[in-house]
Motif scaffolding. Structure first.
Motif, PDB file in Angstrom:
ATOM      1  N   LYS A   1       0.839  -1.210   0.000  1.00 14.39           N
ATOM      2  CA  LYS A   1       0.000   0.000   0.000  1.00 14.39           C
ATOM      3  C   LYS A   1       0.869   1.252   0.000  1.00 14.39           C
ATOM      4  O   LYS A   1       0.542   2.239  -0.660  1.00 14.39           O
ATOM      5  CB  LYS A   1      -0.931   0.012   1.215  1.00 14.39           C
ATOM      6  CG  LYS A   1      -2.076  -0.960   1.125  1.00 14.39           C
ATOM      7  CD  LYS A   1      -2.980  -0.836   2.333  1.00 14.39           C
ATOM      8  CE  LYS A   1      -4.128  -1.828   2.213  1.00 14.39           C
ATOM      9  NZ  LYS A   1      -5.067  -1.716   3.327  1.00 14.39           N
ATOM     10  N   THR A   2       1.964   1.203   0.724  1.00 15.09           N
ATOM     11  CA  THR A   2       2.879   2.349   0.781  1.00 15.09           C
ATOM     12  C   THR A   2       3.463   2.647  -0.593  1.00 15.09           C
ATOM     13  O   THR A   2       3.531   3.804  -1.009  1.00 15.09           O
ATOM     14  CB  THR A   2       4.018   2.072   1.791  1.00 15.09           C
ATOM     15  OG1 THR A   2       3.448   1.742   3.052  1.00 15.09           O
ATOM     16  CG2 THR A   2       4.926   3.280   1.933  1.00 15.09           C
TER      17      THR A   2
ATOM     18  N   ARG B   1       0.716   4.210  -2.772  1.00 17.19           N
ATOM     19  CA  ARG B   1       0.488   5.611  -2.391  1.00 17.19           C
ATOM     20  C   ARG B   1       1.610   6.506  -2.922  1.00 17.19           C
ATOM     21  O   ARG B   1       1.358   7.601  -3.416  1.00 17.19           O
ATOM     22  CB  ARG B   1       0.381   5.737  -0.870  1.00 17.19           C
ATOM     23  CG  ARG B   1      -0.953   5.305  -0.345  1.00 17.19           C
ATOM     24  CD  ARG B   1      -1.127   5.685   1.121  1.00 17.19           C
ATOM     25  NE  ARG B   1      -2.218   4.915   1.689  1.00 17.19           N
ATOM     26  CZ  ARG B   1      -2.082   3.980   2.613  1.00 17.19           C
ATOM     27  NH1 ARG B   1      -0.901   3.700   3.102  1.00 17.19           N
ATOM     28  NH2 ARG B   1      -3.128   3.323   3.054  1.00 17.19           N
TER      29      ARG B   1
ATOM     30  N   ARG C   1      -8.425  11.600  -7.577  1.00 13.97           N
ATOM     31  CA  ARG C   1      -8.031  10.861  -6.377  1.00 13.97           C
ATOM     32  C   ARG C   1      -9.221  10.604  -5.460  1.00 13.97           C
ATOM     33  O   ARG C   1      -9.318   9.550  -4.845  1.00 13.97           O
ATOM     34  CB  ARG C   1      -6.932  11.612  -5.635  1.00 13.97           C
ATOM     35  CG  ARG C   1      -5.656  11.528  -6.410  1.00 13.97           C
ATOM     36  CD  ARG C   1      -4.378  11.860  -5.730  1.00 13.97           C
ATOM     37  NE  ARG C   1      -4.342  12.414  -4.422  1.00 13.97           N
ATOM     38  CZ  ARG C   1      -3.520  13.379  -4.073  1.00 13.97           C
ATOM     39  NH1 ARG C   1      -2.716  13.916  -4.968  1.00 13.97           N
ATOM     40  NH2 ARG C   1      -3.485  13.813  -2.844  1.00 13.97           N
TER      41      ARG C   1
ATOM     42  N   ARG D   1     -10.812   6.715  -5.109  1.00 18.98           N
ATOM     43  CA  ARG D   1     -10.132   6.282  -3.873  1.00 18.98           C
ATOM     44  C   ARG D   1     -10.366   4.807  -3.552  1.00 18.98           C
ATOM     45  O   ARG D   1      -9.454   4.120  -3.110  1.00 18.98           O
ATOM     46  CB  ARG D   1     -10.493   7.179  -2.701  1.00 18.98           C
ATOM     47  CG  ARG D   1     -11.865   6.999  -2.133  1.00 18.98           C
ATOM     48  CD  ARG D   1     -12.144   7.963  -0.970  1.00 18.98           C
ATOM     49  NE  ARG D   1     -13.504   7.852  -0.535  1.00 18.98           N
ATOM     50  CZ  ARG D   1     -14.540   8.427  -1.112  1.00 18.98           C
ATOM     51  NH1 ARG D   1     -14.352   9.168  -2.178  1.00 18.98           N
ATOM     52  NH2 ARG D   1     -15.759   8.263  -0.646  1.00 18.98           N
ATOM     53  N   ARG D   2     -11.579   4.295  -3.773  1.00 23.02           N
ATOM     54  CA  ARG D   2     -11.836   2.870  -3.484  1.00 23.02           C
ATOM     55  C   ARG D   2     -11.005   1.987  -4.412  1.00 23.02           C
ATOM     56  O   ARG D   2     -10.449   0.980  -3.987  1.00 23.02           O
ATOM     57  CB  ARG D   2     -13.316   2.540  -3.642  1.00 23.02           C
ATOM     58  CG  ARG D   2     -14.171   3.081  -2.504  1.00 23.02           C
ATOM     59  CD  ARG D   2     -15.573   2.598  -2.588  1.00 23.02           C
ATOM     60  NE  ARG D   2     -16.200   3.160  -3.795  1.00 23.02           N
ATOM     61  CZ  ARG D   2     -17.463   3.049  -4.113  1.00 23.02           C
ATOM     62  NH1 ARG D   2     -18.278   2.371  -3.345  1.00 23.02           N
ATOM     63  NH2 ARG D   2     -17.947   3.604  -5.184  1.00 23.02           N
ATOM     64  N   GLU D   3     -10.916   2.391  -5.683  1.00 27.62           N
ATOM     65  CA  GLU D   3     -10.135   1.627  -6.654  1.00 27.62           C
ATOM     66  C   GLU D   3      -8.640   1.701  -6.324  1.00 27.62           C
ATOM     67  O   GLU D   3      -7.928   0.697  -6.402  1.00 27.62           O
ATOM     68  CB  GLU D   3     -10.395   2.137  -8.073  1.00 27.62           C
ATOM     69  CG  GLU D   3     -11.768   1.813  -8.616  1.00 27.62           C
ATOM     70  CD  GLU D   3     -12.892   2.739  -8.149  1.00 27.62           C
ATOM     71  OE1 GLU D   3     -12.611   3.754  -7.467  1.00 27.62           O
ATOM     72  OE2 GLU D   3     -14.054   2.436  -8.467  1.00 27.62           O
ATOM     73  N   ILE D   4      -8.182   2.889  -5.958  1.00 24.92           N
ATOM     74  CA  ILE D   4      -6.770   3.062  -5.605  1.00 24.92           C
ATOM     75  C   ILE D   4      -6.422   2.188  -4.403  1.00 24.92           C
ATOM     76  O   ILE D   4      -5.347   1.576  -4.360  1.00 24.92           O
ATOM     77  CB  ILE D   4      -6.456   4.556  -5.345  1.00 24.92           C
ATOM     78  CG1 ILE D   4      -6.520   5.330  -6.681  1.00 24.92           C
ATOM     79  CG2 ILE D   4      -5.091   4.725  -4.683  1.00 24.92           C
ATOM     80  CD1 ILE D   4      -6.472   6.847  -6.540  1.00 24.92           C
ATOM     81  N   ASN D   5      -7.334   2.074  -3.449  1.00 21.00           N
ATOM     82  CA  ASN D   5      -7.102   1.210  -2.284  1.00 21.00           C
ATOM     83  C   ASN D   5      -7.007  -0.266  -2.653  1.00 21.00           C
ATOM     84  O   ASN D   5      -6.394  -1.049  -1.929  1.00 21.00           O
ATOM     85  CB  ASN D   5      -8.193   1.414  -1.231  1.00 21.00           C
ATOM     86  CG  ASN D   5      -8.075   2.753  -0.535  1.00 21.00           C
ATOM     87  OD1 ASN D   5      -7.001   3.346  -0.469  1.00 21.00           O
ATOM     88  ND2 ASN D   5      -9.186   3.250  -0.016  1.00 21.00           N
ATOM     89  N   GLU D   6      -7.619  -0.657  -3.778  1.00 15.02           N
ATOM     90  CA  GLU D   6      -7.568  -2.055  -4.229  1.00 15.02           C
ATOM     91  C   GLU D   6      -6.299  -2.369  -5.031  1.00 15.02           C
ATOM     92  O   GLU D   6      -5.970  -3.537  -5.224  1.00 15.02           O
ATOM     93  CB  GLU D   6      -8.784  -2.377  -5.112  1.00 15.02           C
ATOM     94  CG  GLU D   6     -10.073  -2.508  -4.354  1.00 15.02           C
ATOM     95  CD  GLU D   6     -10.090  -3.685  -3.395  1.00 15.02           C
ATOM     96  OE1 GLU D   6      -9.605  -4.780  -3.756  1.00 15.02           O
ATOM     97  OE2 GLU D   6     -10.599  -3.510  -2.278  1.00 15.02           O
TER      98      GLU D   6
ATOM     99  N   ARG E   1      -3.640  -5.183  -4.275  1.00 19.18           N
ATOM    100  CA  ARG E   1      -4.053  -6.582  -4.512  1.00 19.18           C
ATOM    101  C   ARG E   1      -4.105  -6.922  -5.996  1.00 19.18           C
ATOM    102  O   ARG E   1      -4.081  -8.089  -6.361  1.00 19.18           O
ATOM    103  CB  ARG E   1      -5.409  -6.823  -3.866  1.00 19.18           C
ATOM    104  CG  ARG E   1      -5.356  -6.868  -2.354  1.00 19.18           C
ATOM    105  CD  ARG E   1      -6.713  -7.236  -1.768  1.00 19.18           C
ATOM    106  NE  ARG E   1      -7.586  -6.082  -1.665  1.00 19.18           N
ATOM    107  CZ  ARG E   1      -7.654  -5.302  -0.603  1.00 19.18           C
ATOM    108  NH1 ARG E   1      -6.905  -5.539   0.431  1.00 19.18           N
ATOM    109  NH2 ARG E   1      -8.483  -4.282  -0.569  1.00 19.18           N
TER     110      ARG E   1
ATOM    111  N   LYS F   1     -14.415  -0.620  -8.079  1.00 18.76           N
ATOM    112  CA  LYS F   1     -14.682  -1.219  -6.773  1.00 18.76           C
ATOM    113  C   LYS F   1     -16.024  -0.723  -6.282  1.00 18.76           C
ATOM    114  O   LYS F   1     -16.218   0.464  -6.037  1.00 18.76           O
ATOM    115  CB  LYS F   1     -13.571  -0.828  -5.780  1.00 18.76           C
ATOM    116  CG  LYS F   1     -13.816  -1.287  -4.359  1.00 18.76           C
ATOM    117  CD  LYS F   1     -13.803  -2.792  -4.258  1.00 18.76           C
ATOM    118  CE  LYS F   1     -13.899  -3.227  -2.801  1.00 18.76           C
ATOM    119  NZ  LYS F   1     -14.929  -4.186  -2.561  1.00 18.76           N
TER     120      LYS F   1
END
Length: 179
Positions: free
Chosen positions: A4-5, A8, A21, A25-30, A33, A68
């Motif tokens: 994740k780091t 980011r 952004r 944001r939900r897609e970026i968090n995925e 994976r 997402k």
């Protein structure tokens, strides 16, 4: 898997506008994976693809569309080796990018028009690099049968057209006769 780091940090380096952004944001968090090990993000835009809202990510290896939802995840990727054509258009505020690949095509619309050209240029750079690899490989092979097989695979992948394949085959056979 990419951390994740790392994701980011790569996103920060892109200097994305705040809207992209926030909306993505939900897609970026995925992404940690979804990305392959050692895969690097080079570009990201928010848009619509097949009636889905999400992000399109250009990495050093492929293009990825990611949506997402609350309980769902949709991912489709386009390998640069499979992309045969790339088009884009812009309107007053938004634009679209069209990707044509072997066996598939996709249109990403609703993209912030200020982000389209830089995003498309990143993709074009990879496509151009693949063409250069084909050109370089065609003159270095000592074994003409291996070279012909490699060219046939490139045609199957859509990197070479039928005419380009025939042109390269004629050149190789002509060189073989000259030796």
């Amino acid at each position: 898997m990419v951390s994740k780091t790392e994701v980011r940090q790569q996103i920060e380096e892109l200097n994305l506008n705040r809207v992209g952004r926030v909306l993505g944001r939900r897609e970026i968090n995925e992404l940690p994976r979804i990305l392959l090990e050692h895969e690097h993000i080079e570009g990201l835009v928010y848009g619509r693809y097949r009636n889905r809202h999400g992000v399109v990510v250009a990495t050093d290896q492929r293009l990825i569309f990611l949506e997402k939802g609350l309980i769902s995840l949709f991912v489709e990727s386009f390998d640069y080796n499979q992309i045969t054509s790339l088009r884009f258009e812009t309107g007053l505020l938004f634009g679209a990018v069209e990707i044509i690949s072997i066996g598939s095509e996709g249109r990403i619309s609703g993209v912030d028009k200020t982000q389209i050209l830089p995003f498309v240029e990143k993709i074009r750079r990879h496509l151009k690099q693949k063409v250069e690899e084909v050109k370089q490989g065609s003159g270095d092979s000592d074994d003409y049968l291996d070279e012909l097989e490699r060219l046939a695979r490139l045609k199957e992948q859509g990197i070479l057209t039928h005419d380009e394949l025939n042109e390269q085959k004629k050149r190789i056979l002509k060189e073989k006769k000259a030796v």
